[in-house]
Design a protein around this motif. Structure first.
Motif, PDB file in Angstrom:
ATOM      1  N   ASN A   1    -124.142 -94.076 -58.109  1.00 41.81           N
ATOM      2  CA  ASN A   1    -124.885 -93.203 -57.196  1.00 41.81           C
ATOM      3  C   ASN A   1    -125.508 -94.028 -56.077  1.00 41.81           C
ATOM      4  O   ASN A   1    -126.637 -93.790 -55.653  1.00 41.81           O
ATOM      5  CB  ASN A   1    -125.973 -92.458 -57.966  1.00 41.81           C
ATOM      6  CG  ASN A   1    -125.422 -91.500 -59.001  1.00 41.81           C
ATOM      7  OD1 ASN A   1    -125.071 -90.370 -58.686  1.00 41.81           O
ATOM      8  ND2 ASN A   1    -125.332 -91.958 -60.243  1.00 41.81           N
ATOM      9  N   SER A   2    -124.741 -94.987 -55.575  1.00 39.36           N
ATOM     10  CA  SER A   2    -125.295 -95.966 -54.640  1.00 39.36           C
ATOM     11  C   SER A   2    -125.661 -95.370 -53.288  1.00 39.36           C
ATOM     12  O   SER A   2    -126.344 -96.022 -52.499  1.00 39.36           O
ATOM     13  CB  SER A   2    -124.311 -97.119 -54.450  1.00 39.36           C
ATOM     14  OG  SER A   2    -123.078 -96.639 -53.933  1.00 39.36           O
ATOM     15  N   ASP A   3    -125.221 -94.134 -53.016  1.00 37.24           N
ATOM     16  CA  ASP A   3    -125.626 -93.486 -51.778  1.00 37.24           C
ATOM     17  C   ASP A   3    -127.098 -93.109 -51.796  1.00 37.24           C
ATOM     18  O   ASP A   3    -127.705 -92.893 -50.744  1.00 37.24           O
ATOM     19  CB  ASP A   3    -124.799 -92.225 -51.539  1.00 37.24           C
ATOM     20  CG  ASP A   3    -124.981 -91.187 -52.646  1.00 37.24           C
ATOM     21  OD1 ASP A   3    -124.886 -91.568 -53.838  1.00 37.24           O
ATOM     22  OD2 ASP A   3    -125.215 -90.010 -52.319  1.00 37.24           O
ATOM     23  N   ILE A   4    -127.687 -93.044 -53.006  1.00 41.03           N
ATOM     24  CA  ILE A   4    -129.056 -92.529 -53.122  1.00 41.03           C
ATOM     25  C   ILE A   4    -129.953 -93.429 -53.964  1.00 41.03           C
ATOM     26  O   ILE A   4    -131.177 -93.285 -53.952  1.00 41.03           O
ATOM     27  CB  ILE A   4    -129.025 -91.107 -53.726  1.00 41.03           C
ATOM     28  CG1 ILE A   4    -130.201 -90.281 -53.220  1.00 41.03           C
ATOM     29  CG2 ILE A   4    -128.952 -91.125 -55.255  1.00 41.03           C
ATOM     30  CD1 ILE A   4    -130.047 -89.819 -51.792  1.00 41.03           C
ATOM     31  N   MET A   5    -129.385 -94.393 -54.697  1.00 45.99           N
ATOM     32  CA  MET A   5    -130.147 -95.091 -55.738  1.00 45.99           C
ATOM     33  C   MET A   5    -129.923 -96.597 -55.689  1.00 45.99           C
ATOM     34  O   MET A   5    -128.799 -97.080 -55.518  1.00 45.99           O
ATOM     35  CB  MET A   5    -129.721 -94.531 -57.105  1.00 45.99           C
ATOM     36  CG  MET A   5    -130.480 -95.019 -58.298  1.00 45.99           C
ATOM     37  SD  MET A   5    -130.018 -94.068 -59.787  1.00 45.99           S
ATOM     38  CE  MET A   5    -131.090 -92.631 -59.605  1.00 45.99           C
ATOM     39  N   LEU A   6    -131.025 -97.360 -55.857  1.00 44.82           N
ATOM     40  CA  LEU A   6    -130.987 -98.818 -55.947  1.00 44.82           C
ATOM     41  C   LEU A   6    -131.585 -99.246 -57.287  1.00 44.82           C
ATOM     42  O   LEU A   6    -132.638 -98.740 -57.682  1.00 44.82           O
ATOM     43  CB  LEU A   6    -131.795 -99.449 -54.818  1.00 44.82           C
ATOM     44  CG  LEU A   6    -131.284 -99.233 -53.393  1.00 44.82           C
ATOM     45  CD1 LEU A   6    -132.341 -99.697 -52.393  1.00 44.82           C
ATOM     46  CD2 LEU A   6    -129.982 -99.991 -53.176  1.00 44.82           C
ATOM     47  N   PRO A   7    -130.948-100.201 -57.995  1.00 43.75           N
ATOM     48  CA  PRO A   7    -131.451-100.606 -59.305  1.00 43.75           C
ATOM     49  C   PRO A   7    -132.411-101.790 -59.264  1.00 43.75           C
ATOM     50  O   PRO A   7    -132.147-102.797 -58.610  1.00 43.75           O
ATOM     51  CB  PRO A   7    -130.175-100.990 -60.055  1.00 43.75           C
ATOM     52  CG  PRO A   7    -129.295-101.559 -58.981  1.00 43.75           C
ATOM     53  CD  PRO A   7    -129.618-100.783 -57.718  1.00 43.75           C
ATOM     54  N   PHE A   8    -133.537-101.636 -59.934  1.00 44.70           N
ATOM     55  CA  PHE A   8    -134.370-102.749 -60.362  1.00 44.70           C
ATOM     56  C   PHE A   8    -134.190-102.867 -61.881  1.00 44.70           C
ATOM     57  O   PHE A   8    -133.675-101.939 -62.527  1.00 44.70           O
ATOM     58  CB  PHE A   8    -135.842-102.517 -60.041  1.00 44.70           C
ATOM     59  CG  PHE A   8    -136.256-102.861 -58.626  1.00 44.70           C
ATOM     60  CD1 PHE A   8    -135.342-102.858 -57.578  1.00 44.70           C
ATOM     61  CD2 PHE A   8    -137.576-103.158 -58.332  1.00 44.70           C
ATOM     62  CE1 PHE A   8    -135.729-103.162 -56.274  1.00 44.70           C
ATOM     63  CE2 PHE A   8    -137.980-103.456 -57.029  1.00 44.70           C
ATOM     64  CZ  PHE A   8    -137.058-103.461 -56.006  1.00 44.70           C
ATOM     65  N   ALA A   9    -134.603-103.971 -62.445  1.00 37.72           N
ATOM     66  CA  ALA A   9    -134.533-104.185 -63.886  1.00 37.72           C
ATOM     67  C   ALA A   9    -135.927-104.525 -64.401  1.00 37.72           C
ATOM     68  O   ALA A   9    -136.893-104.589 -63.636  1.00 37.72           O
ATOM     69  CB  ALA A   9    -133.555-105.309 -64.210  1.00 37.72           C
ATOM     70  N   SER A  10    -136.037-104.729 -65.716  1.00 45.27           N
ATOM     71  CA  SER A  10    -137.311-105.150 -66.305  1.00 45.27           C
ATOM     72  C   SER A  10    -137.044-106.098 -67.459  1.00 45.27           C
ATOM     73  O   SER A  10    -136.179-105.836 -68.304  1.00 45.27           O
ATOM     74  CB  SER A  10    -138.100-103.934 -66.800  1.00 45.27           C
ATOM     75  OG  SER A  10    -139.367-104.315 -67.290  1.00 45.27           O
ATOM     76  N   ILE A  11    -137.775-107.198 -67.470  1.00 46.76           N
ATOM     77  CA  ILE A  11    -137.655-108.210 -68.518  1.00 46.76           C
ATOM     78  C   ILE A  11    -139.051-108.641 -68.913  1.00 46.76           C
ATOM     79  O   ILE A  11    -139.855-109.018 -68.054  1.00 46.76           O
ATOM     80  CB  ILE A  11    -136.848-109.428 -68.037  1.00 46.76           C
ATOM     81  CG1 ILE A  11    -135.426-109.017 -67.613  1.00 46.76           C
ATOM     82  CG2 ILE A  11    -136.801-110.508 -69.114  1.00 46.76           C
ATOM     83  CD1 ILE A  11    -134.650-110.126 -66.933  1.00 46.76           C
ATOM     84  N   ASP A  12    -139.365-108.592 -70.194  1.00 47.39           N
ATOM     85  CA  ASP A  12    -140.654-109.080 -70.680  1.00 47.39           C
ATOM     86  C   ASP A  12    -140.743-110.584 -70.404  1.00 47.39           C
ATOM     87  O   ASP A  12    -139.875-111.350 -70.832  1.00 47.39           O
ATOM     88  CB  ASP A  12    -140.763-108.819 -72.186  1.00 47.39           C
ATOM     89  CG  ASP A  12    -142.135-109.142 -72.760  1.00 47.39           C
ATOM     90  OD1 ASP A  12    -142.872-109.952 -72.155  1.00 47.39           O
ATOM     91  OD2 ASP A  12    -142.463-108.593 -73.818  1.00 47.39           O
TER      92      ASP A  12
END
Length: 291
Positions: free
Chosen positions: A93-104
């Protein structure tokens, strides 16, 4: 993502559901407490959106979004949503969404290796930290190997600041400690990692002036305005958004706890200067994310 086709970019949306099977013990109660705090009936009924649901919702409104899970496995016992899964759906869905991640950060050098892999192989653009939920001070040197990897990969960090709805009203606050989320701890991080972009999330109650001070002093620190309806913004936040920090304020909703519909409706009634509104809604994020 073509920002010219969008009316805004929401820098702060959550992927809430754990991966790998049904919800963990206690997760329903945790989400019910969050729903009560934010007056969100969908959360109370266990009707939280999937990542794909989120993409569909934002596409209908022509609003881009940055989405992330939160890795709080060590502190809460709840399995995190897979960073790879979030990134995969975001890519679809790259037309509308950018990914971040999470790491403890407690994962140390293993976490640093994971961060490099997520950026290089999955296109992750940044990393979400929640000091209260993850149980750490942002300037704890144990987190620095992870920050080093993030800085070297050119990714962004986003830190929860201020009071949180997590555990609010629950027995013992679900053992969450508010002290970890004082934004002044980000001052050390910003000084020690001057080439790493840092977003201090939310109006930072009860430390709003500390957040404004750090963002004013450190060129690499920004503020997102998520987690509160704009009608409750403290006057000093509005003052700085209109003046000294107008190029460093970012629109964020805190979806699904607060919807963009609600946030944007209340933002229209907030005393933000007309020339500043497009900066907050889209242009500052365009520059920060190099879109």
């Amino acid at each position: 993502m073509n920002l010219d086709d969008l009316i805004a970019l929401d820098i702060h949306t959550h992927a809430e559901e754990p991966c790998c099977g049904p919800r963990d013990d206690g997760y329903d109660e945790f989400q019910a407490g969050m729903a009560k705090y934010f007056k969100n009936p969908a959360g109370a009924e266990g009707m939280l959106p999937t990542v794909q649901d989120t993409a569909n919702y934002f596409r209908e409104r022509r609003i881009g979004c940055v989405i992330f899970p939160v890795d709080s496995e060590r502190e809460t016992g709840f399995r995190r949503y897979s960073n790879e899964e979030v990134a995969r759906i975001a890519a679809e869905n790259s037309d509308i969404m950018l990914p971040f991640a999470s790491i403890d950060p407690a994962k140390g050098r293993a976490g640093a290796r994971e961060a490099r892999r997520l950026v290089r192989e999955f296109g992750v653009r940044g990393f979400k930290f929640h000091p209260t939920l993850q149980g750490f001070y942002p300037n704890d040197r144990a987190a620095y190997p992870l920050y080093e990897a993030i800085e070297e990969e050119g990714a962004i960090t986003l830190f929860h600041t201020g009071q949180t709805g997590v555990g609010a009203g629950m027995r013992g606050g679900m053992n969450m400690r508010l002290k970890y989320s004082n934004p002044m701890y980000l001052d050390d991080v910003a000084a020690d990692f001057p080439d790493m972009k840092i977003i201090a999330a939310h109006p930072s109650f009860p430390w709003q002036e500390e957040a404004l001070s750090v963002a004013t002093h450190k060129p690499n620190v920004y503020i997102d305005m998520s987690g509160w309806s704009p009608k409750y913004f403290p006057p000093i936040l509005v003052q700085y958004a209109n003046t000294l920090l107008k190029h460093k304020m970012l629109f964020g909703s805190d979806w699904p706890a607060i919807t963009p519909d609600r946030w944007l409706s209340d933002f229209e009634k907030t005393e933000i200067r007309e020339e500043v509104r497009p900066l907050i809604l889209k242009e500052n994020a365009r520059r920060l994310l190099a879109l």
